[in-house]
Write a protein that holds these residues in place. Structure first.
Motif, PDB file in Angstrom:
ATOM      1  N   GLU A  71      49.084   3.173  29.676  1.00  0.00           N
ATOM      2  CA  GLU A  71      48.516   3.729  28.447  1.00  0.00           C
ATOM      3  C   GLU A  71      47.249   2.994  28.031  1.00  0.00           C
TER       4      GLU A  71
ATOM      5  N   LEU B 255      47.169   4.948  22.829  1.00  0.00           N
ATOM      6  CA  LEU B 255      47.611   6.289  22.468  1.00  0.00           C
ATOM      7  C   LEU B 255      47.694   6.465  20.958  1.00  0.00           C
ATOM      8  N   ASP B 256      48.243   5.476  20.244  1.00  0.00           N
ATOM      9  CA  ASP B 256      48.364   5.620  18.794  1.00  0.00           C
ATOM     10  C   ASP B 256      47.008   5.683  18.110  1.00  0.00           C
TER      11      ASP B 256
ATOM     12  N   ARG C 208      44.231   6.878  19.568  1.00  0.00           N
ATOM     13  CA  ARG C 208      43.679   8.196  19.875  1.00  0.00           C
ATOM     14  C   ARG C 208      44.300   9.262  18.980  1.00  0.00           C
ATOM     15  N   ILE C 209      45.594   9.165  18.746  1.00  0.00           N
ATOM     16  CA  ILE C 209      46.254  10.128  17.857  1.00  0.00           C
ATOM     17  C   ILE C 209      45.710  10.009  16.431  1.00  0.00           C
ATOM     18  N   SER C 210      45.474   8.772  15.988  1.00  0.00           N
ATOM     19  CA  SER C 210      44.931   8.569  14.643  1.00  0.00           C
ATOM     20  C   SER C 210      43.536   9.165  14.521  1.00  0.00           C
TER      21      SER C 210
ATOM     22  N   LEU D 203      42.226  11.602  16.310  1.00  0.00           N
ATOM     23  CA  LEU D 203      42.333  13.051  16.348  1.00  0.00           C
ATOM     24  C   LEU D 203      42.826  13.603  15.007  1.00  0.00           C
ATOM     25  N   THR D 204      43.807  12.920  14.443  1.00  0.00           N
ATOM     26  CA  THR D 204      44.338  13.358  13.152  1.00  0.00           C
ATOM     27  C   THR D 204      43.276  13.300  12.059  1.00  0.00           C
ATOM     28  N   TRP D 205      42.527  12.193  12.020  1.00  0.00           N
ATOM     29  CA  TRP D 205      41.491  12.063  11.005  1.00  0.00           C
ATOM     30  C   TRP D 205      40.366  13.069  11.219  1.00  0.00           C
ATOM     31  N   SER D 206      40.066  13.375  12.479  1.00  0.00           N
ATOM     32  CA  SER D 206      39.029  14.377  12.752  1.00  0.00           C
ATOM     33  C   SER D 206      39.449  15.745  12.233  1.00  0.00           C
TER      34      SER D 206
END
Length: 467
Positions: free
Chosen positions: A156, A163-164, A166-168, A170-173
């Motif tokens: 990872e 990964l966490d 990248r998820i953050s 993406l979520t903020w975007s």
């Protein structure tokens, strides 16, 4: 600063074009978006900090329990071999785990006081970042170090960002994009309303007082648009009234001034005492006429500009009517002036302004005295929750198509333009303004006596104490 200049300053209609350009739709959108997004991010960061601080102890405890078994197994594996082989054993075990393993001396570590105390008591200690664990090896000065996770051994972490993270991102975007759409949907109609208001304010500033703000799409600007339109209507009405008043007064002043000039010329050319006395009396009447015209014009302008505050009093209407008629009875000379209040209930009381209502009644009485032949009758009746006061005369009356026009300022019917009847066309206009102040009406009709009937109608009780 005048009202117009304040309005222009508010909406920037007199500002240079580059200054107004700064307040474009895009600038408004970005300013508002950055404000909302910045506030949202700041709140999220603060909330994350508070939550992280609150659960840090729980997380550390969970990590300690989760890793305790692994660390005990590593410790047992080390103590099966001589201490001299511990480095090789740790190196061999390190290749099998996703996190680093190492053995260091106790004195090389600098931990927070609470974690250092745990470590010396034989418990697991965790560093400030929460990703490295320390364990003292069974009463030895050496410390087993576990962590952090090695990026080279965890797939990872080899691909770049965790990964966490990248998820953050993406979520903020996605949150930022959705917020931008919401802000745009809110800002765009607001901007259109502001632009419409600015255009209206500019037109008003240029003297186009017939300009009106359109219906606002945003409910927040609805009251402002109504206020702006009401202000424009009032300004337009006041300007029209002032123009009409100035024009009418100028016209009315010409006749008495011309007569006075003529009388002065005649006075200079005659030596006869009787003729000089007649000319002096003529000029005195003209001065009285000018004085009456000015007084009536000022009274009308005051009521038209802004209705004075009501000072209501409760009066017994029958004696009050008798008092108003008695005050004007001398003007009637040989006319029969009757008062009939028999249709009123005994001791009927009515709310009215004792300063302004006499204006209305006196003007109706003087108008009736001017045109009556022999009789004038003043009567009153109760109709529902309203009082009706009638002034009847036996004069020539008013044609039906002229009955509304007589209440306009400086309006006089053709048959009244001679000096015998006089008047300035303001009395009935003042009467209507006074009744509007009392939430009532003034109207004209046909009298049972054969002439004109003027009726004042207003509520018995006023629900408000000001106009």
């Amino acid at each position: 600063m005048t009202g117009n200049s304040r309005l222009l300053a508010l909406f920037g209609t007199n500002a240079p074009a580059p200054w107004r350009g700064r307040y474009s739709l895009s600038r408004l959108f970005f300013n508002f978006y950055l404000l909302v997004m910045g506030s949202f991010v700041a709140i999220a960061i603060f909330a994350d900090f508070v939550i992280s601080t609150a659960v840090k102890g729980i997380t550390d405890e969970y990590t300690s329990r989760f890793m305790r078994g692994t660390i005990v197994l590593i410790e047992d594996e080390l103590f099966r071999k001589p201490r001299s082989e511990w480095p090789k054993t740790v190196e061999m075990l390190d290749r099998k785990f996703a996190y680093k393993l190492d053995i260091v001396d106790r004195w090389t570590l600098k931990l927070p006081p609470g974690q250092a105390e745990k470590l010396d008591d034989g418990e697991l200690a965790i560093d400030a970042q929460g990703d490295v664990l320390y364990h003292r090896l069974k009463q030895t000065p050496q410390i087993l170090v576990v962590g952090p996770i090695s990026p080279e051994r965890n797939p990872e972490y080899r691909k770049g960002l965790p990964l966490d993270l990248r998820i953050s991102l993406l979520t903020w975007s996605l949150i930022g994009l959705c917020l931008a759409i919401v802000v745009w949907l809110w800002v765009h109609p607001v901007w259109r309303d502001l632009e419409a208001m600015r255009q209206t304010a500019r037109a008003l500033g240029e003297g186009l007082f017939e300009a009106r703000a359109p219906t606002m799409r945003s409910s927040a600007f609805g009251p402002l648009a109504e206020t702006l339109n009401g202000m424009a209507e009032r300004i337009q009405r006041l300007i029209a009234t002032q123009k009409e008043l100035s024009s009418a007064i100028s016209h009315e002043l010409r006749t008495p001034i011309a007569r006075m000039r003529f009388a002065l010329e005649m006075l200079a050319g005659t030596e006869q005492p009787c003729e000089r006395q007649r000319l002096w009396q003529m000029m005195e009447r003209d001065l009285d006429e000018l004085d009456g015209l000015i007084d009536s014009s000022l009274t009308y302008a005051r009521f038209e500009r802004e209705q004075p505050e009501l000072h209501l009093s409760t009066v017994d209407i029958a004696p009050w009517i008798e008092e108003q008629v008695a005050a004007n009875r001398l003007l009637g000379r040989n006319l029969q002036l009757l008062v009939d209040t028999s249709a009123l209930p005994p001791a009927q009381r009515v709310e009215l302004d004792c300063r302004s209502m006499p204006y209305a009644v006196t003007n109706l009485l003087r108008n009736a005295i001017r045109y009556a032949r022999t009789r004038i009758r003043v009567s009153a009746a109760l109709v529902g929750d309203q009082i009706e006061l009638h002034v009847d005369d036996d004069g020539i009356g008013i044609p039906p198509d002229e009955r509304e026009r007589v209440f306009s300022a400086f309006t006089r019917l053709d048959r009244s333009r001679d000096r015998a009847t006089g008047g300035y066309g303001l009395g009935l206009a003042i009467a209507r303004l006074v009744l509007a102040q009392h939430r009532g009406t003034a109207s004209a009709g046909e009298s049972p006596l054969g002439g004109a009937r003027f009726t004042l109608r207003w509520p018995l009780s006023q629900s408000v104490t000001e106009s």
